[in-house]
Design a protein around this motif. Structure first.
Motif, PDB file in Angstrom:
ATOM      1  N   LEU A  10       5.514  -2.146  -5.742  1.00 19.37           N
ATOM      2  CA  LEU A  10       5.219  -0.726  -5.625  1.00 19.37           C
ATOM      3  C   LEU A  10       3.782  -0.514  -5.178  1.00 19.37           C
ATOM      4  O   LEU A  10       3.498   0.325  -4.319  1.00 19.37           O
ATOM      5  N   THR A  13       3.590  -1.116  -1.579  1.00 16.76           N
ATOM      6  CA  THR A  13       4.150  -0.004  -0.821  1.00 16.76           C
ATOM      7  C   THR A  13       3.149   1.133  -0.710  1.00 16.76           C
ATOM      8  O   THR A  13       2.969   1.729   0.353  1.00 16.76           O
ATOM      9  N   LEU A  17       1.514   2.956   2.546  1.00 21.62           N
ATOM     10  CA  LEU A  17       1.534   4.387   2.812  1.00 21.62           C
ATOM     11  C   LEU A  17       0.138   4.952   3.005  1.00 21.62           C
ATOM     12  O   LEU A  17      -0.099   5.811   3.852  1.00 21.62           O
ATOM     13  N   THR A 158      16.280   1.532   0.920  1.00 23.83           N
ATOM     14  CA  THR A 158      15.407   2.287   0.019  1.00 23.83           C
ATOM     15  C   THR A 158      13.984   2.333   0.544  1.00 23.83           C
ATOM     16  O   THR A 158      13.333   3.388   0.545  1.00 23.83           O
ATOM     17  N   LYS A 159      13.479   1.197   1.020  1.00 24.15           N
ATOM     18  CA  LYS A 159      12.106   1.146   1.515  1.00 24.15           C
ATOM     19  C   LYS A 159      11.950   1.904   2.830  1.00 24.15           C
ATOM     20  O   LYS A 159      10.883   2.488   3.083  1.00 24.15           O
ATOM     21  N   GLU A 162      11.380   5.370   1.702  1.00 23.13           N
ATOM     22  CA  GLU A 162      10.102   5.540   1.012  1.00 23.13           C
ATOM     23  C   GLU A 162       8.919   5.491   1.971  1.00 23.13           C
ATOM     24  O   GLU A 162       7.974   6.275   1.853  1.00 23.13           O
ATOM     25  N   VAL A 163       8.967   4.579   2.920  1.00 24.17           N
ATOM     26  CA  VAL A 163       7.820   4.338   3.797  1.00 24.17           C
ATOM     27  C   VAL A 163       7.828   5.250   5.022  1.00 24.17           C
ATOM     28  O   VAL A 163       6.775   5.741   5.449  1.00 24.17           O
ATOM     29  N   ALA A 215       8.141  -1.607   6.149  1.00 26.17           N
ATOM     30  CA  ALA A 215       9.209  -1.137   5.266  1.00 26.17           C
ATOM     31  C   ALA A 215      10.272  -2.221   5.062  1.00 26.17           C
ATOM     32  O   ALA A 215      10.733  -2.464   3.938  1.00 26.17           O
ATOM     33  N   GLN A 218       8.867  -4.881   2.781  1.00 19.16           N
ATOM     34  CA  GLN A 218       8.886  -4.508   1.367  1.00 19.16           C
ATOM     35  C   GLN A 218      10.269  -4.659   0.765  1.00 19.16           C
ATOM     36  O   GLN A 218      10.415  -5.109  -0.371  1.00 19.16           O
TER      37      GLN A 218
END
Length: 221
Positions: A10, A13, A17, A158-159, A162-163, A215, A218
């Motif tokens: 996390l 990540t 970001l 999922t990544k 998120e990214v 992404a 990750q």
């Protein structure tokens, strides 16, 4: 240990970001993946350009850039990578233009190359296209016969959200040759739609492609 690795992932990540292309895995997570083998396939290549955006951007170039960047990121975590291609070529040997037989020969050679390397996981990178321009979002596919492949696809999906930003798409099973032919847990990543004007602009930007690779990285970690 798993909770610690999740926490450190996390943190990585968030670094991605906040810091653009800066992706770094801290020691415990690095130790967990060090020495593993990941096979990376940049889809298409050579006479097989794949999808083409309205601006003229060609899928094969996008796929290769993301694949090479993913190789670089994994290398920094001491993960060994096996590439199906590192230049603008395919693996067919019969010459000529793209035909059904040439494409199948190319895919078969990619599968043989990957299986001989016996990787821990396999990632195939592609760019999507559809007749209607409104469709968008990266999506990850897996073989229904592989539970580990499903888990891999879900993590990468999922990544991506998120990214890269909100994305309602889910990882899905698909009847795709390489997902069945490769023995390792496998995921095919469609990084976005070249038929969507916004995503075509994004995927034409090398900085964004680095972000896409981050992404996927990750998700793999």
């Amino acid at each position: 240990t798993l909770a610690l690795i999740a926490l450190l992932t996390l943190v990585s990540t968030l670094a991605l970001l906040l810091g653009g292309t800066a992706v770094e895995v801290m020691s415990p997570a690095r130790d967990a993946v060090s020495g593993r083998v990941v096979a990376i396939d940049a889809g298409h290549g050579g006479p097989d350009g794949g999808a083409v955006g309205k601006s003229g951007v060609v899928e094969k170039h996008i796929n290769l850039h993301i694949a090479l960047e993913l190789q670089r990121l994994l290398g920094r975590s001491a993960v060994h990578t096996v590439m199906t291609r590192t230049t603008d070529t395919d693996l067919a040997s019969d010459g000529g233009t793209v035909t059904g037989s040439r494409k199948l020969a190319d895919l078969k050679r990619r599968a043989v190359l990957v299986n001989e390397a016996e990787p821990d996981i396999f990632i195939s990178i592609h760019s999507n296209s559809f007749p209607e321009p409104q469709w968008s979002g990266g999506q990850v596919f897996y073989s229904l016969s592989s539970e580990e492949g499903r888990r891999l696809a879900v993590e990468i999906q999922t990544k991506l959200a998120e990214v890269l930003g909100p994305n309602s798409r889910k990882a899905r099973p698909a009847d795709i040759y390489l997902l069945h032919a490769v023995k390792a847990p496998s995921a095919l990543v469609e990084v976005g739609f070249l038929s969507n004007p916004r995503e075509e602009r994004l995927l034409s930007d090398p900085t964004y492609r680095v972000k896409v690779a981050g992404a996927i990285y990750q998700g793999i970690i």
